[in-house]
Design a protein around this motif. Structure first.
Motif, PDB file in Angstrom:
ATOM      1  N   ASP A  67       0.837  -1.205   0.000  1.00 39.13           N
ATOM      2  CA  ASP A  67       0.000   0.000   0.000  1.00 39.13           C
ATOM      3  C   ASP A  67       0.870   1.253   0.000  1.00 39.13           C
ATOM      4  N   THR A  68       0.398   2.287  -0.684  1.00 38.04           N
ATOM      5  CA  THR A  68       1.083   3.582  -0.688  1.00 38.04           C
ATOM      6  C   THR A  68       0.314   4.553   0.187  1.00 38.04           C
ATOM      7  N   LEU A  69       0.988   5.109   1.193  1.00 36.87           N
ATOM      8  CA  LEU A  69       0.385   6.115   2.058  1.00 36.87           C
ATOM      9  C   LEU A  69       0.890   7.491   1.665  1.00 36.87           C
ATOM     10  N   GLN A  70      -0.038   8.425   1.555  1.00 33.85           N
ATOM     11  CA  GLN A  70       0.312   9.810   1.225  1.00 33.85           C
ATOM     12  C   GLN A  70       0.003  10.708   2.422  1.00 33.85           C
ATOM     13  N   PHE A  71       1.006  11.488   2.824  1.00 36.88           N
ATOM     14  CA  PHE A  71       0.877  12.397   3.954  1.00 36.88           C
ATOM     15  C   PHE A  71       0.813  13.825   3.420  1.00 36.88           C
ATOM     16  N   GLN A  72      -0.183  14.587   3.886  1.00 33.42           N
ATOM     17  CA  GLN A  72      -0.357  15.942   3.360  1.00 33.42           C
ATOM     18  C   GLN A  72      -0.999  16.840   4.403  1.00 33.42           C
ATOM     19  N   SER A  73      -0.509  18.056   4.506  1.00 32.41           N
ATOM     20  CA  SER A  73      -1.119  19.064   5.375  1.00 32.41           C
ATOM     21  C   SER A  73      -0.736  20.440   4.856  1.00 32.41           C
ATOM     22  N   LEU A  74      -1.307  21.466   5.457  1.00 35.35           N
ATOM     23  CA  LEU A  74      -1.028  22.832   5.033  1.00 35.35           C
ATOM     24  C   LEU A  74       0.387  23.260   5.398  1.00 35.35           C
ATOM     25  N   GLN A  75       0.971  22.625   6.421  1.00 28.29           N
ATOM     26  CA  GLN A  75       2.264  23.067   6.929  1.00 28.29           C
ATOM     27  C   GLN A  75       3.435  22.180   6.505  1.00 28.29           C
ATOM     28  N   THR A  76       3.148  21.036   5.874  1.00 29.25           N
ATOM     29  CA  THR A  76       4.221  20.113   5.514  1.00 29.25           C
ATOM     30  C   THR A  76       4.169  19.771   4.027  1.00 29.25           C
ATOM     31  N   GLU A  77       5.321  19.381   3.497  1.00 29.03           N
ATOM     32  CA  GLU A  77       5.386  18.926   2.121  1.00 29.03           C
ATOM     33  C   GLU A  77       4.699  17.563   1.995  1.00 29.03           C
ATOM     34  N   THR A  78       4.053  17.321   0.862  1.00 30.98           N
ATOM     35  CA  THR A  78       3.411  16.028   0.627  1.00 30.98           C
ATOM     36  C   THR A  78       4.474  14.938   0.493  1.00 30.98           C
ATOM     37  N   LYS A  79       4.217  13.807   1.148  1.00 33.48           N
ATOM     38  CA  LYS A  79       5.169  12.701   1.101  1.00 33.48           C
ATOM     39  C   LYS A  79       4.425  11.387   0.912  1.00 33.48           C
ATOM     40  N   LYS A  80       5.016  10.468   0.138  1.00 32.56           N
ATOM     41  CA  LYS A  80       4.434   9.149  -0.068  1.00 32.56           C
ATOM     42  C   LYS A  80       5.424   8.078   0.396  1.00 32.56           C
ATOM     43  N   ILE A  81       4.897   7.029   1.038  1.00 33.10           N
ATOM     44  CA  ILE A  81       5.726   5.881   1.411  1.00 33.10           C
ATOM     45  C   ILE A  81       4.989   4.607   1.007  1.00 33.10           C
ATOM     46  N   VAL A  82       5.734   3.563   0.696  1.00 34.85           N
ATOM     47  CA  VAL A  82       5.165   2.264   0.352  1.00 34.85           C
ATOM     48  C   VAL A  82       5.361   1.325   1.537  1.00 34.85           C
ATOM     49  N   ILE A  83       4.286   0.718   1.994  1.00 38.96           N
ATOM     50  CA  ILE A  83       4.329  -0.151   3.167  1.00 38.96           C
ATOM     51  C   ILE A  83       5.023  -1.470   2.824  1.00 38.96           C
ATOM     52  N   SER A  84       6.007  -1.826   3.643  1.00 38.41           N
ATOM     53  CA  SER A  84       6.740  -3.076   3.454  1.00 38.41           C
ATOM     54  C   SER A  84       6.424  -4.039   4.600  1.00 38.41           C
ATOM     55  N   GLU A  85       6.879  -5.281   4.480  1.00 40.51           N
ATOM     56  CA  GLU A  85       6.686  -6.253   5.547  1.00 40.51           C
ATOM     57  C   GLU A  85       7.377  -5.792   6.822  1.00 40.51           C
ATOM     58  N   THR A  86       8.544  -5.170   6.672  1.00 44.34           N
ATOM     59  CA  THR A  86       9.271  -4.670   7.836  1.00 44.34           C
ATOM     60  C   THR A  86       8.468  -3.605   8.576  1.00 44.34           C
ATOM     61  N   ASP A  87       7.782  -2.741   7.822  1.00 45.05           N
ATOM     62  CA  ASP A  87       6.968  -1.696   8.444  1.00 45.05           C
ATOM     63  C   ASP A  87       5.872  -2.292   9.317  1.00 45.05           C
ATOM     64  N   LEU A  88       5.245  -3.368   8.836  1.00 44.96           N
ATOM     65  CA  LEU A  88       4.136  -3.971   9.563  1.00 44.96           C
ATOM     66  C   LEU A  88       4.586  -4.683  10.832  1.00 44.96           C
ATOM     67  N   LYS A  89       5.840  -5.006  10.934  1.00 46.39           N
ATOM     68  CA  LYS A  89       6.361  -5.668  12.132  1.00 46.39           C
ATOM     69  C   LYS A  89       6.737  -4.673  13.224  1.00 46.39           C
ATOM     70  N   LYS A  90       6.765  -3.365  12.875  1.00 44.84           N
ATOM     71  CA  LYS A  90       7.131  -2.350  13.857  1.00 44.84           C
ATOM     72  C   LYS A  90       5.961  -2.055  14.789  1.00 44.84           C
ATOM     73  N   THR A  91       6.303  -1.779  16.049  1.00 44.40           N
ATOM     74  CA  THR A  91       5.270  -1.389  17.006  1.00 44.40           C
ATOM     75  C   THR A  91       4.679  -0.036  16.635  1.00 44.40           C
ATOM     76  N   LEU A  92       5.526   0.861  16.131  1.00 42.14           N
ATOM     77  CA  LEU A  92       5.093   2.197  15.724  1.00 42.14           C
ATOM     78  C   LEU A  92       5.886   2.605  14.493  1.00 42.14           C
ATOM     79  N   LEU A  93       5.174   2.918  13.412  1.00 41.43           N
ATOM     80  CA  LEU A  93       5.831   3.357  12.176  1.00 41.43           C
ATOM     81  C   LEU A  93       5.980   4.881  12.206  1.00 41.43           C
ATOM     82  N   VAL A  94       7.212   5.356  12.262  1.00 44.20           N
ATOM     83  CA  VAL A  94       7.485   6.789  12.352  1.00 44.20           C
ATOM     84  C   VAL A  94       7.881   7.315  10.972  1.00 44.20           C
TER      85      VAL A  94
END
Length: 254
Positions: A67-94
């Protein structure tokens, strides 16, 4: 040995779940060098689901590998990340976001306030000034009522009075329907989102909130989300439109 074997079996099953493409409940957090991290929109491009961060930048969302997550707000630049298996094993994805920076060229300020259309003899009196929302509304819904009045008072229809009358009536009805659609959208948005949402969350000055409602009135994406009663996507679209509207206001003030 049985408890240890059960634990290994559980971990293997969890790993297989993440790899199989099933949904996983993700806990995430965004960090950035900005004052407020509340209302950063987190948008899953595959499922079209959306959520927003709290004041600490935390969010939760169902995702799966790829899955591709897109982060966007008025104060930050838009950013996209692709979810990996390693990401899902983390307690908190930062996720680190970059604050928006508006680069300005070097400006040389000169006073031309005495030069205008009146001083140059182009106009007899100053032209009426419109806000960005008023200009957009005027362009989208202007109707020449003077011309219509002239026809009703005995003016000429041209070479084919019947054709012109029918086509003019059709054009008028189309405009009325369009205006009605825009008014319905504005009413829906006002009912769903109160004034403090526009001023506190979208950072729109209170005196420009009504102008913002006119500005968004002909946005087809927002209209579709509101008709589908998808408040999450509607908030995401309002954030995009607010960013555009504030940019227009800043341009007019310069």
């Amino acid at each position: 040995m049985k408890p240890l074997f059960s634990l290994i079996l559980f971990l293997s099953s969890f790993s297989g779940l993440a790899q199989s493409g099933d949904l996983v409940f993700l806990k995430g957090k965004v960090i950035a060098a900005v004052k407020e991290l509340r209302e950063v929109n987190v948008y899953n491009l595959r499922s079209e689901s959306v959520t927003a961060t709290d004041e600490s930048g935390n969010y939760t969302l169902f995702v799966k590998v790829g899955d591709t997550l897109q982060f966007q707000s008025l104060q930050t630049e838009t950013k996209k990340i692709v979810i990996s298996e390693t990401d899902l094993k983390k307690t908190l994805l930062v996720t680190q976001l970059n604050p928006k920076v508006i680069a300005l060229d070097e400006l040389e300020i000169k006073d031309y306030s005495n030069i205008n259309a009146v001083s140059m003899g182009i106009l007899r009196k100053p032209a009426k000034k419109y806000t960005p929302a008023e200009r957009r509304l005027k362009t989208a819904s202007s109707v020449d009522f003077t011309a219509s009045a002239g026809l009703m008072s005995g003016g000429s229809f041209g070479l084919d009075p019947l054709f012109n009358a029918i086509s003019g009536r059709t054009a008028m009805l189309k405009k009325e329907l369009e205006v009605e659609r825009k008014e319905r959208l504005m009413t829906k948005v006002e009912n769903q989102f109160k004034t403090d949402y526009f001023t506190n969350r979208l950072k729109i000055p209170e005196e420009y909130v009504k102008g913002f409602l006119y500005y968004i009135a002909d946005d087809t994406k927002l209209g579709d989300y509101m008709n589908r009663k998808n408040k999450g996507l509607a908030k995401f679209r309002l954030s995009e439109l607010a960013s555009q509207y504030l940019a227009v206001l800043n341009d007019d003030k310069q």
